[in-house]
Design an enzyme around this catalytic site. Structure first.
Site, short mmCIF file in Angstrom:
data_model
loop_
_atom_site.label_atom_id
_atom_site.label_comp_id
_atom_site.label_asym_id
_atom_site.label_seq_id
_atom_site.Cartn_x
_atom_site.Cartn_y
_atom_site.Cartn_z
N ASP A 144 64.13 13.46 -42.06
CA ASP A 144 63.70 14.06 -40.65
C ASP A 144 62.15 14.70 -40.93
O ASP A 144 62.12 14.83 -42.22
CB ASP A 144 64.34 15.07 -39.96
CG ASP A 144 63.92 15.53 -38.69
OD1 ASP A 144 63.28 14.96 -38.00
OD2 ASP A 144 64.13 16.99 -38.73
N LYS A 145 61.35 14.97 -40.11
CA LYS A 145 60.07 15.67 -40.33
C LYS A 145 60.18 17.15 -40.03
O LYS A 145 60.03 17.95 -40.92
CB LYS A 145 58.91 15.05 -39.69
CG LYS A 145 57.54 15.87 -39.97
CD LYS A 145 56.34 15.32 -39.03
CE LYS A 145 56.28 15.54 -37.63
NZ LYS A 145 56.36 17.06 -37.73
N PHE A 184 44.64 15.98 -21.52
CA PHE A 184 44.93 15.01 -22.46
C PHE A 184 45.79 13.78 -22.10
O PHE A 184 46.60 13.89 -21.43
CB PHE A 184 45.32 15.86 -23.86
CG PHE A 184 46.26 14.96 -24.61
CD1 PHE A 184 45.34 14.41 -25.84
CD2 PHE A 184 47.72 14.82 -24.83
CE1 PHE A 184 46.15 13.56 -26.86
CE2 PHE A 184 48.25 14.17 -25.46
CZ PHE A 184 47.49 13.49 -26.58
N THR A 232 60.98 10.05 -37.36
CA THR A 232 60.64 11.51 -36.73
C THR A 232 60.67 11.08 -35.31
O THR A 232 60.22 10.12 -34.81
CB THR A 232 59.58 12.04 -37.31
OG1 THR A 232 59.27 13.19 -36.50
CG2 THR A 232 58.19 11.15 -37.26
N ASP A 287 58.39 12.64 -33.60
CA ASP A 287 57.15 13.15 -33.21
C ASP A 287 56.19 11.93 -32.93
O ASP A 287 56.42 10.95 -33.22
CB ASP A 287 56.58 14.02 -34.30
CG ASP A 287 56.67 15.58 -34.23
OD1 ASP A 287 57.41 15.81 -33.37
OD2 ASP A 287 56.52 16.26 -35.16
N LYS A 313 67.58 6.13 -35.66
CA LYS A 313 67.32 6.45 -36.89
C LYS A 313 68.77 5.96 -37.72
O LYS A 313 68.57 5.38 -38.82
CB LYS A 313 67.56 8.07 -37.24
CG LYS A 313 66.28 8.86 -36.49
CD LYS A 313 66.53 10.35 -36.78
CE LYS A 313 65.17 11.02 -36.33
NZ LYS A 313 65.22 12.58 -36.54
N ASN A 352 69.76 15.98 -33.71
CA ASN A 352 69.14 14.60 -33.46
C ASN A 352 69.25 13.61 -35.09
O ASN A 352 68.99 12.75 -34.93
CB ASN A 352 67.68 14.59 -33.16
CG ASN A 352 66.80 15.41 -34.16
OD1 ASN A 352 67.22 16.50 -34.54
ND2 ASN A 352 65.47 14.94 -34.55
N ASP A 353 69.66 14.72 -35.96
CA ASP A 353 69.91 13.81 -37.47
C ASP A 353 71.12 13.37 -37.64
O ASP A 353 71.40 12.93 -38.74
CB ASP A 353 68.91 14.75 -38.46
CG ASP A 353 67.61 14.84 -38.13
OD1 ASP A 353 66.92 14.01 -37.64
OD2 ASP A 353 67.33 16.06 -38.25
#
Length: 1300
Positions: free
Chosen positions: A414-415, A554, A687, A689, A823, A846-847
């Site tokens: 994971d990050k 954005f 990840t 992200d 994952k 989440n991991d």
């Protein structure tokens, strides 16, 4: 216990506050269970799992045979006691592990939640919450189940959540209730949501009218069935004869934390195992190591071998009974059941199966469990893996996987929270062509942190900056510097909460924005508050209120955001910040020198691994604003028109400068990844992200470098598109690889194109990925980046082979925007296609599925809860400890287990095969060579402790050397130390030893006599002599096999010999014979036998014949073909002899070398906007997120570098064809003679130079490290583990890298 499984749901219907209605559908309760057993199921399930081990089934079968008296030569207790012991130890261990899972489940299930029951809030345990309940959440509470947000204490039904447990992101996210339910803000109003309130008003109405009114007023939700899609939800709310669409923005998922919101109410839609968090949590799996699986295969082979030996001896028995045995029938008749030689042969077969079963004794499995337990305690006790900051030691949460830590080939990480701390800090900036934030002399005295308090009372005391020249520029009124920080204080979507005068708390959606606004705050431009139409700041002590005219929000395509404000003097200005790659295209074509200087600064910042961002502004006239405002208002509902309007105004801007933010990595992350890369371990980052954020972290932690040949981005939106992009990436790999090889070997131009043409032709013919032979020959450093929606296609059956073939040829792989289930799927895919040992490491819920899917799961005890730790096999607090877990503990565990198994099989074949040879001299009567007590105690007492000491304490090199020489790790990946070949070598040696131990005493004692003239050729003398020789030989052998002697080794080896002689004399004594004459038949044999000199000469001769060939072979191998570990040990001995201090490892010299050796310039990257979420600008300008009580205050409280080691290691996987005649690369030229006497002096010279830490130039360091990295072609050895490649590996021997 046995419940009927409900059919799969097509849709879910939930009625608020109506348990009776909802229970008809038998929805799952909110009680979760991650444990494997309960009181009733533990015994049957655990025994079922244990008897999946072939050995346990094998011993159960032997036990049944031993209960039959006609065929059993041994007592039944010799098998049932050890078998029961093994099953009990394993059961206790499994029960202990599951107890902790039960305890964790109880902690979660017993959390308290406020549930609306009969119109009032009552405290209920989480386990008692049901679908359809309305529950109240308060600030900083975990969400108990998947809820539909009904109302909130915030305006417009908004609430803010943190989803770190779900996707690893610690950024705030916004959720909003449906407008019709946002008004139901208290329990009394929410009680009306089920229609019962309306019933009580119209009691006098007719029944028909009443029934119709109830159907119109019931609050009911119809939605999708439970699934694992975290970012998707679709449903419909029916309320008061109207329906309202529901999306993911209306949902609060279990595992989220409510932040900066006083309270909210939600309707339970999914509970317990149906929640998306639990749907993404993989099942607890029974993990077994590759050695366990190999041992299962070997046990089957041994059993087949045992049957063959039994058949041979049974045939011999039949022949002997027919030809010779019939002559003895008159005085040695057969036992009653036996009526012929064939039946006698059948009984003899089973008798020999029992006698020879000790080739795989049950004590093997007891010893394995004890050794693994010892290894796990070493990890727990390792002080170098203890984090003093958080007072957390490393913990081995399982005791069955230790040796697999030494065989890891792929790490999935994971990050957020694992590689990074998710803490952003403002490090450097460029203003008007001047760079600030540089440290003058990295080797000089450390500069002091600036104190902003005297200059600015509102400064954040935690802000760190060291360059005082920038502060002086602001103080003296430099217009460029002040405009720079003014932009940072205005161009953002941060919310500010002023708890007391001057005490500001910034709450931002992304940590990048918070860092920038905090920087502006400290340099005198303090953002104070905002309303939908104004922004209030304090500029150099003066309060200024700007009119906020527009926020140009954005998105991932724009990669920038802008604000248009009017200052108190009436001047309108647009401020913009974003990725420099898109911002520079929109600058006014003037001041090219400023653009070039800023571009150079951005390159420098990006090279340092910082997240860069460019800033610009544009002055607008009133007419320009009015004209653009009209077009903007007309385009608000059309996304394309809105983008065009933004593009129109964001032109002709003036460059102000650039910022550089550091996303702080955890300590030691780049060094750890570099060291693991040297050990031929591939790193994949999975990840949640965004892509650009993950890529920036990849550069910061040195996974990605600008020296890489190519970084492939896979972003296809369809299966075919993803397949094409993967194929194109492979073609490019092949082209570049062939071009490289052609340049090296001066091959004709166009070789690469011809190769690709051949590859394409093969693809068209077979429709399969390129053959492994073609892909294995690829050389070069490549990386692959793939986002979540493309990964979903890549994981489909028709594309997965393309994906895994391409990804596994890359040095680094980054998967972005992946769900927890994806994952796990990626891990399973690598396990399926590469058959490699995998490790997954993470810190959040989440991991969990990834951790459970990998062979080894590691949990980081970080800021995202303890779910990852609870699901893991090993846990610690810092990613950097992974290098010690693998390269030290893992490698040692693998080495110890392999040495243990080799010796164990050797000693037991040597022990057992003597029975086989004896069968040919005893009429195949199933007579044992040794007495029964020796057979029982051989594996339990006489030989158990020395091999346990070796299996627990042995090591080939020290822990420091293991880290200095990461190539030592590769034998585990290649499975060189214990495999089928090594097994056959061990049993061959055991065969040889058994032949010597039987025939040497047999030949000598046949004609030998005592001093009195009486012959020594009797059964008992032969048995004592053979047993004594056996114990001595295996004791000498383990002394040779032990590489690291401790007090325990000495005590256990000598103690075992002492125990043998003590017990033997006791068992053969007259005292026991008189008491138990039926059991102790060898009375006086030990005393009479061991008093004879010829017996000791026989034992000495047998020992010499067994051991001398082993010694000769090892000396020759050490001299002619030393392994890397042999060379390291020799170097270590020379160091100790010279008494020179050993130098630092790669990790310890990283910082010094990095600061001294320059790095190449890198490409510009920006990480600001990519941690941001689209739509926040519209939310601010609408005023929906402002408190009704006060619009003036906000409610929303919220290095990439091409270092020397990356430059040098990029050739690590370059293919080097093996030499045909044994030639070596320059790095290998002296390896074969390191231990040779004729070459000893040069090696000592080089070792002394190493120990004295002679300074090396960067060129020398580059050459040395390149030789180290290319000394073994890891990829070729891994993919072609032939004898020639292994020879190259075994000859490899380079010293540790040290640079000053």
């Amino acid at each position: 216990m046995f419940t009927k499984k409900n059919p799969p749901e097509e849709e879910r219907k939930v009625r608020a506050n109506d348990r009776e209605y909802n229970e008809k559908f038998q929805y799952a309760s909110n009680c979760i269970t991650t444990s494997k057993y309960n009181v009733l199921t533990f015994l049957p399930i655990n025994l079922f799992e244990q008897f999946q081990e072939v050995a346990n089934t094998y011993f159960l079968f032997l036990l049944i045979l031993q209960l039959i008296p006609q065929i059993s030569s041994l007592s039944w207790f010799t098998t049932i006691v050890p078998l029961a012991l093994v099953l009990s130890i394993t059961a206790v261990k499994d029960a202990t592990d599951d107890y902790f899972r039960h305890r964790s489940d109880n902690q979660v299930n017993n959390r308290q939640s406020q549930v609306l029951i009969r119109g009032s809030l009552q405290n209920e345990k989480w386990m008692n919450v049901r679908v359809g309940d309305i529950i109240k959440l308060e600030n900083n509470q975990f969400v108990a189940a998947d809820l539909l947000l009904l109302s909130s204490s915030e305006p417009h039904g908004l609430c803010y959540i943190e989803t770190a447990e779900l996707d690893g992101e610690t950024n705030m996210k916004v959720r909003q209730s449906v407008s019709v339910t946002s008004e139901l803000g208290d329990p009394n109003n929410l009680a009306q949501f089920n229609g019962k309130f309306w019933t009580s008003i119209f009691l006098s109405a007719s029944l028909s009218t009443l029934t119709i009114f109830i159907s119109l007023s019931v609050g009911e939700v119809i939605c999708e069935p439970p699934n694992n899609k975290l970012d998707r939800f679709s449903g419909t709310l029916y309320w008061r004869d109207k329906k309202y669409a529901l999306t993911n923005q209306n949902m609060l998922l279990r595992g989220c934390v409510l932040r900066n919101t006083e309270a909210c109410y939600g309707l339970v839609i999914f509970a317990g195992p149906d929640t998306k968090l639990m749907q993404n949590s993989g099942r607890t799996k029974f993990k077994r190591t590759s050695i366990d699986r190999l041992m299962n295969t070997l046990v089957l082979w041994i059993f087949a071998f045992l049957v063959c030996m039994g058949v041979i001896l049974a045939v011999g028995n039949a022949v002997w009974e027919r030809e010779v045995g019939t002559l003895f029938q008159s005085y040695l008749p057969w036992d009653p059941p036996v009526d012929g030689f064939l039946f006698s042969a059948v009984l003899a077969f089973w008798s020999y199966v029992i006698i020879l079963n000790t080739v795989v004794p049950i004590s093997l499995y007891v010893s394995v469990e004890v050794i693994r337990l010892g290894h796990s305690y070493f990890i727990n006790w390792d002080q170098q893996m203890f984090c003093s900051q958080c007072n957390t030691p490393a913990e081995a949460r399982t005791t069955t996987l230790s040796e697999e830590l030494g065989q890891i080939e792929y790490i999935f990480s994971d990050k957020t929270g694992t590689l990074t701390q998710n803490i952003m800090s403002f490090k450097k900036c460029s203003i008007n062509g001047h760079s600030y934030g540089e440290v003058a002399d990295p080797l000089g005295p450390q500069q002091k942190k600036l104190d902003f308090t005297p200059f600015n009372p509102l400064a954040d005391p935690n802000f760190c900056f060291y360059d005082d020249t920038l502060l002086e520029c602001v103080k003296v009124g430099d217009s460029h510097a002040q405009e720079f920080f003014r932009l940072l204080s205005l161009c953002h979507t941060v919310m500010s909460e002023e708890k007391s005068e001057g005490e500001l708390v910034y709450k931002a959606q992304s940590p990048d924005e918070r860092a920038l606004v905090t920087a502006a705050r400290n340099f005198g431009f303090v953002f104070r508050s905002r309303t939908p139409g104004t922004i209030t700041t304090t500029e150099m002590g003066r309060t200024v209120t700007y009119t906020l005219l527009a926020i140009l929000d954005f998105n991932n395509t724009r990669k920038r955001m802008s604000v248009i404000v009017r200052n108190p003097e009436g001047r309108i200005r647009l401020y913009c910040k974003g990725a420099d790659t898109v911002l520079f295209e929109r600058l006014r074509p003037c001041k090219q020198d400023l653009i070039n200087m800023t571009s150079d600064h951005l390159n420098e910042y990006a090279t340092d691994g910082l997240r860069t961002l460019a800033l610009a502004y544009r002055d607008l006239s009133e007419e320009q604003w009015e004209m653009w405002s009209e077009s903007h208002q007309g385009a608000e509902k059309e996304e394309d028109l809105l983008s065009a309007a933004y593009e129109q105004i964001e032109q002709d801007m003036m460059l102000l400068g650039a910022t550089a933010i550091e996303d702080k990595l955890q300590e030691g992350v780049p060094e750890t990844i570099a060291l693991l890369s040297l050990a031929n371990i591939k790193m994949w980052v999975l990840t949640g992200d965004k892509q650009e954020t993950a890529v920036n972290i990849g550069y910061s932690c040195k996974m990605l470098t600008d020296d890489m040949d190519e970084v492939f981005i896979i972003s296809g939106q369809s299966v075919q598109r993803v397949k094409q992009e993967l194929r194109r990436a492979r073609e490019q790999m092949i082209t570049q690889s062939q071009t490289k090889d052609a340049d090296k070997n001066e091959v004709a131009e166009g070789c690469g194109e011809a190769y690709v043409t051949r590859f394409r032709r093969t693809q068209k013919q077979t429709q399969f990925p390129p053959s492994s032979k073609i892909m294995d020959n690829i050389s070069g450093d490549f990386a692959l980046v793939i986002n979540g929606h493309s990964l979903a296609h890549a994981l489909e059956t028709e594309v997965e082979e393309d994906f895994i073939t391409t990804a596994c040829e890359c040095k680094a792989v980054i998967c972005c925007r992946v769900t927890p289930l994806q994952k796990a799927q990626v891990v399973e895919l690598v396990k399926k296609h590469k058959r490699a040992v995998t490790l997954a490491i993470g810190d959040g819920a989440n991991d969990v599925s990834m951790i459970k899917s990998a062979h080894i799961g590691v949990g980081i005890s970080g800021q995202e809860g303890i779910q990852a730790v609870l699901a893991s096999d090993y846990s610690f607090s810092q990613f950097r400890f992974l290098q010690r877990l693998l390269l030290v503990h893992g490698r040692w565990s693998y080495l110890r287990m392999c040495r243990f198994l080799c010796y164990f099989f050797y000693k037991n074949f040597a022990f057992t095969m003597v029975h086989f040879w004896f069968g040919f001299f005893c009429g195949f009567s199933a007579q044992t060579v040794y007495d029964q007590f020796f057979i029982t105690l051989y594996n339990i007492v006489y030989t158990s402790l020395p091999v346990l000491a070796m299996g627990i304490f042995d090591q080939d090199v020290s822990d420091q050397r293991s880290l200095e020489y990461p190539k030592l790790y590769e034998p585990g990946q290649l499975n060189l130390l214990f495999n089928k070949r090594e097994f056959f070598i061990c049993i061959t040696q055991g065969f040889y030893t058994s032949v010597v131990l039987f025939f040497v005493p047999y030949a000598i004692l046949a004609d030998a006599s005592q001093s009195s003239g009486e012959p020594l050729a009797d059964y008992q003398t032969f048995a004592v002599t053979t047993a004594t020789a056996l114990v001595i030989v295996v004791s000498v052998q383990i002394s040779l096999d032990t590489g690291f002697w401790t007090v325990f080794n000495f005590v256990f080896v000598w103690g075992s010999l002492g125990c043998y002689f003590t017990i033997m004399f006791a068992v053969h004594s007259q005292i026991l014979f008189r008491s138990f004459s039926n059991h102790f038949h060898f009375v006086g044999s030990a005393q009479s036998t061991l008093l004879q000199p010829v017996v000791w000469l026989t034992i000495a001769l047998a020992t010499a014949i067994c051991i001398v060939p082993v010694l000769a072979f090892r000396f020759l191998k050490l001299d002619l073909k030393p392994q890397l570990s042999d060379t390291v040990r020799y170097t270590q001995l020379v160091h100790q002899k010279k008494r020179r201090p050993a130098g630092g490892s790669v990790a310890s010299t990283w910082r010094t070398s990095e600061s001294r050796l320059g790095a190449r310039g890198g490409s510009r990257r920006s990480g600001y906007a990519f941690a941001h979420q689209e739509g926040f600008g519209e939310l601010i300008t609408s005023g929906k997120n402002m408190r009704l009580s006060s619009l003036g205050l906000a409610s929303f409280a919220s290095r990439h570098s091409s270092s020397w080691i990356d430059t040098l290691l990029r050739k690590k996987h370059t293919h080097t064809p093996p030499s045909r005649s044994g030639e070596c690369t320059p790095a290998l030229s002296h390896s074969s003679s390191v231990l040779g006497s004729s070459q000893e002096a040069p090696i000592e010279e080089e070792t002394i130079r190493d120990s004295e830490m002679i300074p090396m130039t960067s060129h020398e360091a580059s050459k040395d490290l390149r030789e180290t990295a290319n000394g073994i072609d890891s990829s070729s050895v891994e993919n072609h583990p032939t004898r020639e490649n292994k020879k190259i590996y075994e000859n490899f021997e380079r010293g540790p890298l040290r640079i000053e």
